[in-house]
Design an enzyme around this catalytic site. Structure first.
Site, PDB file in Angstrom:
ATOM      1  N   ASP A  32      -4.308   6.589  -2.478  1.00  0.00           N
ATOM      2  CA  ASP A  32      -4.352   6.106  -3.630  1.00  0.00           C
ATOM      3  C   ASP A  32      -5.872   6.243  -4.000  1.00  0.00           C
ATOM      4  O   ASP A  32      -6.545   6.039  -3.225  1.00  0.00           O
ATOM      5  CB  ASP A  32      -3.796   4.534  -3.760  1.00  0.00           C
ATOM      6  CG  ASP A  32      -3.761   3.883  -5.029  1.00  0.00           C
ATOM      7  OD1 ASP A  32      -4.942   4.025  -5.907  1.00  0.00           O
ATOM      8  OD2 ASP A  32      -2.796   3.293  -5.380  1.00  0.00           O
ATOM      9  N   ASN A  89       7.108  -1.144  -7.254  1.00  0.00           N
ATOM     10  CA  ASN A  89       7.204  -1.831  -8.333  1.00  0.00           C
ATOM     11  C   ASN A  89       8.311  -1.039  -9.309  1.00  0.00           C
ATOM     12  O   ASN A  89       8.413  -0.080  -9.470  1.00  0.00           O
ATOM     13  CB  ASN A  89       5.682  -2.059  -8.934  1.00  0.00           C
ATOM     14  CG  ASN A  89       4.622  -2.412  -7.958  1.00  0.00           C
ATOM     15  OD1 ASN A  89       4.880  -3.506  -7.534  1.00  0.00           O
ATOM     16  ND2 ASN A  89       3.357  -2.178  -8.104  1.00  0.00           N
ATOM     17  N   HIS A 102       7.301   5.391  -6.772  1.00  0.00           N
ATOM     18  CA  HIS A 102       6.547   5.595  -5.749  1.00  0.00           C
ATOM     19  C   HIS A 102       6.684   4.416  -4.776  1.00  0.00           C
ATOM     20  O   HIS A 102       6.661   3.542  -5.262  1.00  0.00           O
ATOM     21  CB  HIS A 102       5.122   6.022  -6.082  1.00  0.00           C
ATOM     22  CG  HIS A 102       4.481   5.089  -7.108  1.00  0.00           C
ATOM     23  ND1 HIS A 102       4.762   5.037  -8.539  1.00  0.00           N
ATOM     24  CD2 HIS A 102       3.439   4.245  -6.962  1.00  0.00           C
ATOM     25  CE1 HIS A 102       4.253   3.923  -9.160  1.00  0.00           C
ATOM     26  NE2 HIS A 102       3.302   3.587  -8.048  1.00  0.00           N
ATOM     27  N   HIS A 104       4.389   2.404  -2.062  1.00  0.00           N
ATOM     28  CA  HIS A 104       2.714   2.050  -1.714  1.00  0.00           C
ATOM     29  C   HIS A 104       2.957   1.726  -0.190  1.00  0.00           C
ATOM     30  O   HIS A 104       3.660   0.821   0.249  1.00  0.00           O
ATOM     31  CB  HIS A 104       2.198   0.900  -2.400  1.00  0.00           C
ATOM     32  CG  HIS A 104       1.908   1.010  -3.996  1.00  0.00           C
ATOM     33  ND1 HIS A 104       0.797   1.286  -4.401  1.00  0.00           N
ATOM     34  CD2 HIS A 104       3.090   0.884  -4.800  1.00  0.00           C
ATOM     35  CE1 HIS A 104       0.921   1.375  -5.670  1.00  0.00           C
ATOM     36  NE2 HIS A 104       2.263   1.169  -5.934  1.00  0.00           N
TER      37      HIS A 104
END
Length: 105
Positions: A32, A89, A102, A104
């Protein structure tokens, strides 16, 4: 299938530079650019799926593969003994800012 304007699709196609730590036919994982933890890797499917709300039964394998890759990367990063977290999310109200699913790590 990819979306020509999607940030993560463009990273998967290598049109935008990223620190890629894994790629195969179905998934890409990269660090990230705005990490919120010492280990903050994003794992994405190559296929463009905007959010978890858009999942269909045909995506069952890719969702499993995303989680198995998270385990593999956690091991590679040496964080399995202390514990690690994954987050996905779904939607703007939940903090999703890039509308390509995606995970995390």
């Amino acid at each position: 299938m990819s979306d020509p304007s999607c940030l993560f699709c463009r990273i998967a196609r290598r049109e935008i530079p990223a620190k890629i730590v894994h790629e195969d036919d179905g998934l890409v994982a990269f660090w990230d650019v705005n990490p919120q933890a010492p280990t903050h890797i994003l794992i994405i499917p190559r296929d463009h799926i905007p959010s978890l709300n858009d999942l269909e039964p045909k995506h069952r394998d890719v969702i499993g593969d995303v989680h198995l890759l998270a385990r593999e990367l956690a091991r590679a990063e040496g964080i399995t003994s202390g514990g690690w977290r994954v987050v996905m999310n779904c939607g703007a109200d939940a903090g999703q800012t890039v509308f390509h699913i995606h995970l995390h790590l």
